[in-house]
Scaffold this motif. Structure first.
Motif, PDB file in Angstrom:
ATOM      1  N   GLU A   1       0.826  -1.222   0.000  1.00 41.56           N
ATOM      2  CA  GLU A   1       0.000   0.000   0.000  1.00 41.56           C
ATOM      3  C   GLU A   1       0.858   1.269   0.000  1.00 41.56           C
ATOM      4  O   GLU A   1       0.339   2.366  -0.118  1.00 41.56           O
ATOM      5  N   ASN A   2       2.141   1.090   0.191  1.00 37.43           N
ATOM      6  CA  ASN A   2       3.036   2.242   0.319  1.00 37.43           C
ATOM      7  C   ASN A   2       3.368   2.824  -1.063  1.00 37.43           C
ATOM      8  O   ASN A   2       3.854   2.103  -1.943  1.00 37.43           O
ATOM      9  N   GLU A   3       3.105   4.124  -1.218  1.00 36.98           N
ATOM     10  CA  GLU A   3       3.337   4.800  -2.516  1.00 36.98           C
ATOM     11  C   GLU A   3       4.764   4.565  -3.013  1.00 36.98           C
ATOM     12  O   GLU A   3       5.010   4.405  -4.201  1.00 36.98           O
ATOM     13  N   GLU A   4       5.679   4.543  -2.041  1.00 44.03           N
ATOM     14  CA  GLU A   4       7.109   4.416  -2.376  1.00 44.03           C
ATOM     15  C   GLU A   4       7.415   3.126  -3.147  1.00 44.03           C
ATOM     16  O   GLU A   4       8.341   3.068  -3.949  1.00 44.03           O
ATOM     17  N   TYR A   5       6.631   2.082  -2.895  1.00 45.84           N
ATOM     18  CA  TYR A   5       6.929   0.783  -3.507  1.00 45.84           C
ATOM     19  C   TYR A   5       5.999   0.422  -4.665  1.00 45.84           C
ATOM     20  O   TYR A   5       6.001  -0.701  -5.150  1.00 45.84           O
ATOM     21  N   LYS A   6       5.175   1.386  -5.078  1.00 47.36           N
ATOM     22  CA  LYS A   6       4.268   1.092  -6.200  1.00 47.36           C
ATOM     23  C   LYS A   6       5.083   1.056  -7.484  1.00 47.36           C
ATOM     24  O   LYS A   6       6.098   1.740  -7.618  1.00 47.36           O
ATOM     25  N   GLY A   7       4.666   0.224  -8.429  1.00 52.01           N
ATOM     26  CA  GLY A   7       5.388   0.188  -9.698  1.00 52.01           C
ATOM     27  C   GLY A   7       5.388  -1.197 -10.297  1.00 52.01           C
ATOM     28  O   GLY A   7       4.611  -2.069  -9.880  1.00 52.01           O
ATOM     29  N   GLU A   8       6.267  -1.370 -11.275  1.00 48.92           N
ATOM     30  CA  GLU A   8       6.312  -2.608 -12.049  1.00 48.92           C
ATOM     31  C   GLU A   8       6.484  -3.856 -11.190  1.00 48.92           C
ATOM     32  O   GLU A   8       5.817  -4.861 -11.389  1.00 48.92           O
ATOM     33  N   ARG A   9       7.386  -3.747 -10.220  1.00 48.33           N
ATOM     34  CA  ARG A   9       7.669  -4.921  -9.396  1.00 48.33           C
ATOM     35  C   ARG A   9       6.435  -5.350  -8.602  1.00 48.33           C
ATOM     36  O   ARG A   9       6.160  -6.542  -8.466  1.00 48.33           O
TER      37      ARG A   9
ATOM     38  N   ALA B   1       4.068 -30.007  10.939  1.00 43.24           N
ATOM     39  CA  ALA B   1       3.853 -29.941   9.480  1.00 43.24           C
ATOM     40  C   ALA B   1       3.377 -28.542   9.096  1.00 43.24           C
ATOM     41  O   ALA B   1       3.876 -27.942   8.129  1.00 43.24           O
ATOM     42  N   LEU B   2       2.457 -28.012   9.893  1.00 35.84           N
ATOM     43  CA  LEU B   2       1.968 -26.654   9.629  1.00 35.84           C
ATOM     44  C   LEU B   2       3.109 -25.640   9.786  1.00 35.84           C
ATOM     45  O   LEU B   2       3.168 -24.642   9.067  1.00 35.84           O
ATOM     46  N   GLY B   3       4.018 -25.928  10.714  1.00 34.48           N
ATOM     47  CA  GLY B   3       5.175 -25.049  10.917  1.00 34.48           C
ATOM     48  C   GLY B   3       6.028 -24.953   9.661  1.00 34.48           C
ATOM     49  O   GLY B   3       6.502 -23.870   9.286  1.00 34.48           O
ATOM     50  N   ALA B   4       6.226 -26.094   8.999  1.00 33.19           N
ATOM     51  CA  ALA B   4       7.031 -26.093   7.763  1.00 33.19           C
ATOM     52  C   ALA B   4       6.343 -25.228   6.707  1.00 33.19           C
ATOM     53  O   ALA B   4       6.981 -24.396   6.042  1.00 33.19           O
ATOM     54  N   PHE B   5       5.032 -25.407   6.570  1.00 32.03           N
ATOM     55  CA  PHE B   5       4.267 -24.597   5.604  1.00 32.03           C
ATOM     56  C   PHE B   5       4.357 -23.110   5.977  1.00 32.03           C
ATOM     57  O   PHE B   5       4.650 -22.258   5.136  1.00 32.03           O
ATOM     58  N   SER B   6       4.150 -22.812   7.253  1.00 30.79           N
ATOM     59  CA  SER B   6       4.074 -21.408   7.693  1.00 30.79           C
ATOM     60  C   SER B   6       5.395 -20.680   7.487  1.00 30.79           C
ATOM     61  O   SER B   6       5.424 -19.539   7.016  1.00 30.79           O
ATOM     62  N   ILE B   7       6.491 -21.344   7.836  1.00 29.59           N
ATOM     63  CA  ILE B   7       7.774 -20.636   7.718  1.00 29.59           C
ATOM     64  C   ILE B   7       8.169 -20.489   6.241  1.00 29.59           C
ATOM     65  O   ILE B   7       8.871 -19.549   5.861  1.00 29.59           O
ATOM     66  N   THR B   8       7.655 -21.379   5.414  1.00 32.14           N
ATOM     67  CA  THR B   8       7.947 -21.269   3.973  1.00 32.14           C
ATOM     68  C   THR B   8       7.178 -20.086   3.382  1.00 32.14           C
ATOM     69  O   THR B   8       7.720 -19.311   2.590  1.00 32.14           O
ATOM     70  N   ILE B   9       5.924 -19.929   3.804  1.00 29.21           N
ATOM     71  CA  ILE B   9       5.151 -18.734   3.396  1.00 29.21           C
ATOM     72  C   ILE B   9       5.837 -17.469   3.921  1.00 29.21           C
ATOM     73  O   ILE B   9       5.959 -16.464   3.226  1.00 29.21           O
ATOM     74  N   GLU B  10       6.297 -17.547   5.159  1.00 33.35           N
ATOM     75  CA  GLU B  10       6.966 -16.377   5.751  1.00 33.35           C
ATOM     76  C   GLU B  10       8.183 -15.963   4.920  1.00 33.35           C
ATOM     77  O   GLU B  10       8.367 -14.785   4.589  1.00 33.35           O
ATOM     78  N   LEU B  11       9.003 -16.940   4.571  1.00 35.42           N
ATOM     79  CA  LEU B  11      10.213 -16.590   3.807  1.00 35.42           C
ATOM     80  C   LEU B  11       9.850 -16.095   2.407  1.00 35.42           C
ATOM     81  O   LEU B  11      10.462 -15.154   1.891  1.00 35.42           O
ATOM     82  N   ALA B  12       8.810 -16.702   1.805  1.00 33.55           N
ATOM     83  CA  ALA B  12       8.345 -16.207   0.494  1.00 33.55           C
ATOM     84  C   ALA B  12       7.985 -14.735   0.615  1.00 33.55           C
ATOM     85  O   ALA B  12       8.363 -13.908  -0.223  1.00 33.55           O
ATOM     86  N   SER B  13       7.273 -14.399   1.691  1.00 35.23           N
ATOM     87  CA  SER B  13       6.838 -13.007   1.853  1.00 35.23           C
ATOM     88  C   SER B  13       8.023 -12.086   2.103  1.00 35.23           C
ATOM     89  O   SER B  13       8.042 -10.947   1.652  1.00 35.23           O
ATOM     90  N   ARG B  14       9.049 -12.592   2.802  1.00 37.09           N
ATOM     91  CA  ARG B  14      10.248 -11.766   3.037  1.00 37.09           C
ATOM     92  C   ARG B  14      10.973 -11.493   1.717  1.00 37.09           C
ATOM     93  O   ARG B  14      11.434 -10.388   1.463  1.00 37.09           O
ATOM     94  N   PHE B  15      11.091 -12.537   0.892  1.00 38.71           N
ATOM     95  CA  PHE B  15      11.770 -12.346  -0.411  1.00 38.71           C
ATOM     96  C   PHE B  15      10.979 -11.368  -1.290  1.00 38.71           C
ATOM     97  O   PHE B  15      11.540 -10.472  -1.916  1.00 38.71           O
ATOM     98  N   LEU B  16       9.637 -11.543  -1.335  1.00 41.11           N
ATOM     99  CA  LEU B  16       8.823 -10.692  -2.217  1.00 41.11           C
ATOM    100  C   LEU B  16       8.789  -9.253  -1.704  1.00 41.11           C
ATOM    101  O   LEU B  16       8.821  -8.303  -2.484  1.00 41.11           O
TER     102      LEU B  16
ATOM    103  N   LYS C   1      10.809  -3.658  -2.470  1.00 36.26           N
ATOM    104  CA  LYS C   1      11.554  -2.561  -1.829  1.00 36.26           C
ATOM    105  C   LYS C   1      12.865  -2.261  -2.544  1.00 36.26           C
ATOM    106  O   LYS C   1      13.609  -1.370  -2.140  1.00 36.26           O
ATOM    107  N   GLY C   2      13.192  -3.089  -3.550  1.00 33.41           N
ATOM    108  CA  GLY C   2      14.426  -2.836  -4.295  1.00 33.41           C
ATOM    109  C   GLY C   2      15.631  -3.602  -3.772  1.00 33.41           C
ATOM    110  O   GLY C   2      16.778  -3.130  -3.891  1.00 33.41           O
ATOM    111  N   ASP C   3      15.419  -4.781  -3.181  1.00 34.36           N
ATOM    112  CA  ASP C   3      16.516  -5.672  -2.768  1.00 34.36           C
ATOM    113  C   ASP C   3      17.451  -5.013  -1.752  1.00 34.36           C
ATOM    114  O   ASP C   3      18.654  -4.862  -1.986  1.00 34.36           O
ATOM    115  N   VAL C   4      16.875  -4.650  -0.629  1.00 34.45           N
ATOM    116  CA  VAL C   4      17.689  -3.966   0.374  1.00 34.45           C
ATOM    117  C   VAL C   4      18.201  -4.892   1.483  1.00 34.45           C
ATOM    118  O   VAL C   4      19.149  -4.552   2.187  1.00 34.45           O
TER     119      VAL C   4
END
Ligand code: GN1
Ligand code: MG
Length: 361
Positions: free
Chosen positions: A167-175, A298-313, A318-321
Motif C-alpha cells: 500500500e506504500n506509494e514508495e513501492y508502487k510500480g512494475e515490481r 507440518a503446519l510449521g514447515a508450511f508457515s515458515i515457507t510462506i513467511e520466507l516467500a513473503s520476506r523475499f517478495l 523494496k528494491g533488494d535492500v
C-alpha cells in the motif's frame, strides 16, 4: 592481520606461540580465521571470528546467549561436543581489537560439512543433530535469552509488513504489479500461515531455545565415521518455537530443488528427504516436545515457507535492500520458489503429519 590475531590470542590467554593462520571463506556475514598455535608438545588450532556489526547490532547480547546455552549443554551433557568459547582474564568471551572490531575465539573442530543433502543418511544425521540440540536445550528457559533480532519469526507481523508495503506509494510500480498473483495466494493462506505465531505470541505454545539457521551445513560431521559431531552457528540462537526450527530445516533440506529454482516443476517436498530428516530429528527430541508441538510441525514447515516467500517478495518490491541478490529478479525467483514449495506442502499436510506421527510413536 598477524599482529591483530596475536594480540587477540594474548587477550584470551591462548597457550604457546601463534604459528600461522588462514582465512576460511564459507560464511557470508562474519570473517573467520583458522589460527594455529605451537606449544612444546604439539600444535592446537583455533577459530578466530570477527563479527559483522552491520548485521549484528548487539554482538555482546549474542555472546551472552551463547554463554548461557553452552554452559547448560556443558553442565547437563558433559560428554557431548559443543563449541567452546575462550575468555579473557575478566571472564568475557569476546574482545575488541585496536580498531574497535568485535572478536571471539573458539575451538577448531576437524570435520566436514555438506552444503546440500542428496544422501539420505546425511539428511537423517542432520535431523539427528538438530533434534539432539533441541533436546539438550528443551528444559532451558528460552525466555531468559535476548531476542537478538526482534520478531524474527513473527509470521503474522511479517505478512502484515508485506501487505502494508504493497500500500506504500514508495513501492508502487512494475515490481509490485508483477507479484499480484503471488500476493493473492499469500492473502488466501495468510490466516493459516500466521496461526502458530499468533498462538506463540499469546503464550499458548512453549518458548524454546531456537537455533534459527537449521540448514545442512550448520552440522559438523566426523571425517572418519561420517557421524554428526556438533551443531554450529549460534549467532541466531533466540527464544522461539521449536516448530519453526523443524520447519525451516524441512524447508531448506527437503525441497527437491534449490532455494531459488526457477523451473517450478522441480520444486516440491521430497518425501524421502522429509522422512529421513524427521526420523533423525524426532528420534532425539520426541519425548521433550508437547503433543501440540508435534501436531503442529507440518503446519510449521508450511508457515515458515510462506513467511520466507513473503520476506523475499517484500524485499523485491523494496528494491533488494536486505538479501544479497545475484541478479535483478533473484528475490522474485526465490519468493516464487518458496511459494511453490509451500503449495506442495499444503497439499501434503496430512501426509507430513502421518509421517511425523509414525516417527513419534
Ligand atoms: C538468511 O544468511 P543466511 O543465508 O544464513 C536469513 C534466513 C533465511 C535465509 C534464506 C538473519 O540466512 O532467515 O532463511 O537467508 N537470515 C537472516 O536463505 O535474515
Ligand atoms: Mg547463519
Amino acid at each position: 592481520m598477524d599482529k591483530t590475531l596475536r594480540n587477540i590470542g594474548t587477550t584470551f590467554c591462548l597457550p604457546g606461540e601463534m604459528d600461522n593462520f588462514e582465512i576460511i571463506t564459507n560464511g557470508n556475514v562474519n570473517t573467520t580465521y583458522k589460527v594455529s598455535y605451537k606449544e612444546d608438545e604439539g600444535a592446537t588450532d583455533y577459530i578466530f571470528q570477527k563479527i559483522n556489526t552491520v548485521a549484528f547490532h548487539h554482538p555482546e547480547e549474542i555472546m551472552e546467549n551463547i554463554d548461557r546455552v553452552t554452559r547448560h549443554i556443558n553442565e547437563y551433557f558433559p560428554d557431548d561436543d559443543t563449541l567452546l568459547f575462550y575468555r579473557d582474564s575478566d571472564g568475557r568471551n569476546y574482545c575488541y581489537d585496536e580498531d574497535g572490531n568485535f572478536w571471539r575465539v573458539m575451538n577448531y573442530v576437524d570435520s566436514i560439512t555438506f552444503n546440500s543433502c542428496d544422501d539420505l543418511n546425511v539428511v537423517e544425521s542432520v535431523g539427528q543433530a538438530f533434534g539432539h540440540f533441541a533436546m539438550q536445550l528443551s528444559d532451558f528457559d528460552g525466555s531468559v535469552l535476548y531476542e537478538t533480532i526482534p520478531d524474527f519469526h513473527n509470521t503474522e507481523k511479517r505478512l502484515s509488513t508485506l501487505f502494508e508495503d504493497t500500500e506504500n506509494e514508495e513501492y508502487k510500480g512494475e515490481r509490485l504489479d508483477e507479484i499480484a498473483e503471488d500476493l493473492a495466494y499469500i492473502a488466501k493462506v495468510r490466516e493459516l500461515a500466521s496461526g502458530l505465531s499468533v498462538k506463540y505470541n499469546a503464550h499458548e505454545l512453549p518458548v524454546r531455545v531456537t537455533h534459527n539457521d537449521t540448514k545442512c551445513n550448520n552440522v559438523l560431521f566426523s571425517k572418519e565415521t561420517l557421524q554428526p559431531l556438533v551443531v554450529i552457528d549460534y549467532d541466531t540462537i533466540m527464544p522461539g518455537m521449536a516448530i519453526y526450527d523443524f520447519g525451516d530445516a524441512v524447508r531448506s533440506i527437503a525441497n527437491h530443488s534449490s532455494e531459488g529454482e526457477t523451473d517450478l516443476s522441480q520444486v516440491y517436498l521430497d518425501k524421502e528427504k522429509f522422512t529421513a530428516f524427521s526420523k533423525g530429528y524426532f528420534s532425539q527430541v520426541k519425548d521433550s516436545l508437547t503433543k501440540e508441538e508435534i501436531e503442529s510441525m507440518a503446519l510449521g514447515a508450511f508457515s515458515i515457507t510462506i513467511e520466507l516467500a513473503s520476506r523475499f517478495l517484500d524485499d523485491y518490491i523494496k528494491g533488494d535492500v536486505y538479501f544479497n541478490v545475484a541478479y535483478p529478479k533473484h528475490n522474485l525467483d526465490r519468493g516464487r520458489c518458496q511459494l511453490a514449495l509451500a503449495k506442495d506442502m499444503y497439499d501434503n499436510l496430512d501426509d507430513m503429519k502421518a509421517i511425523i506421527e509414525e516417527m513419534c510413536k
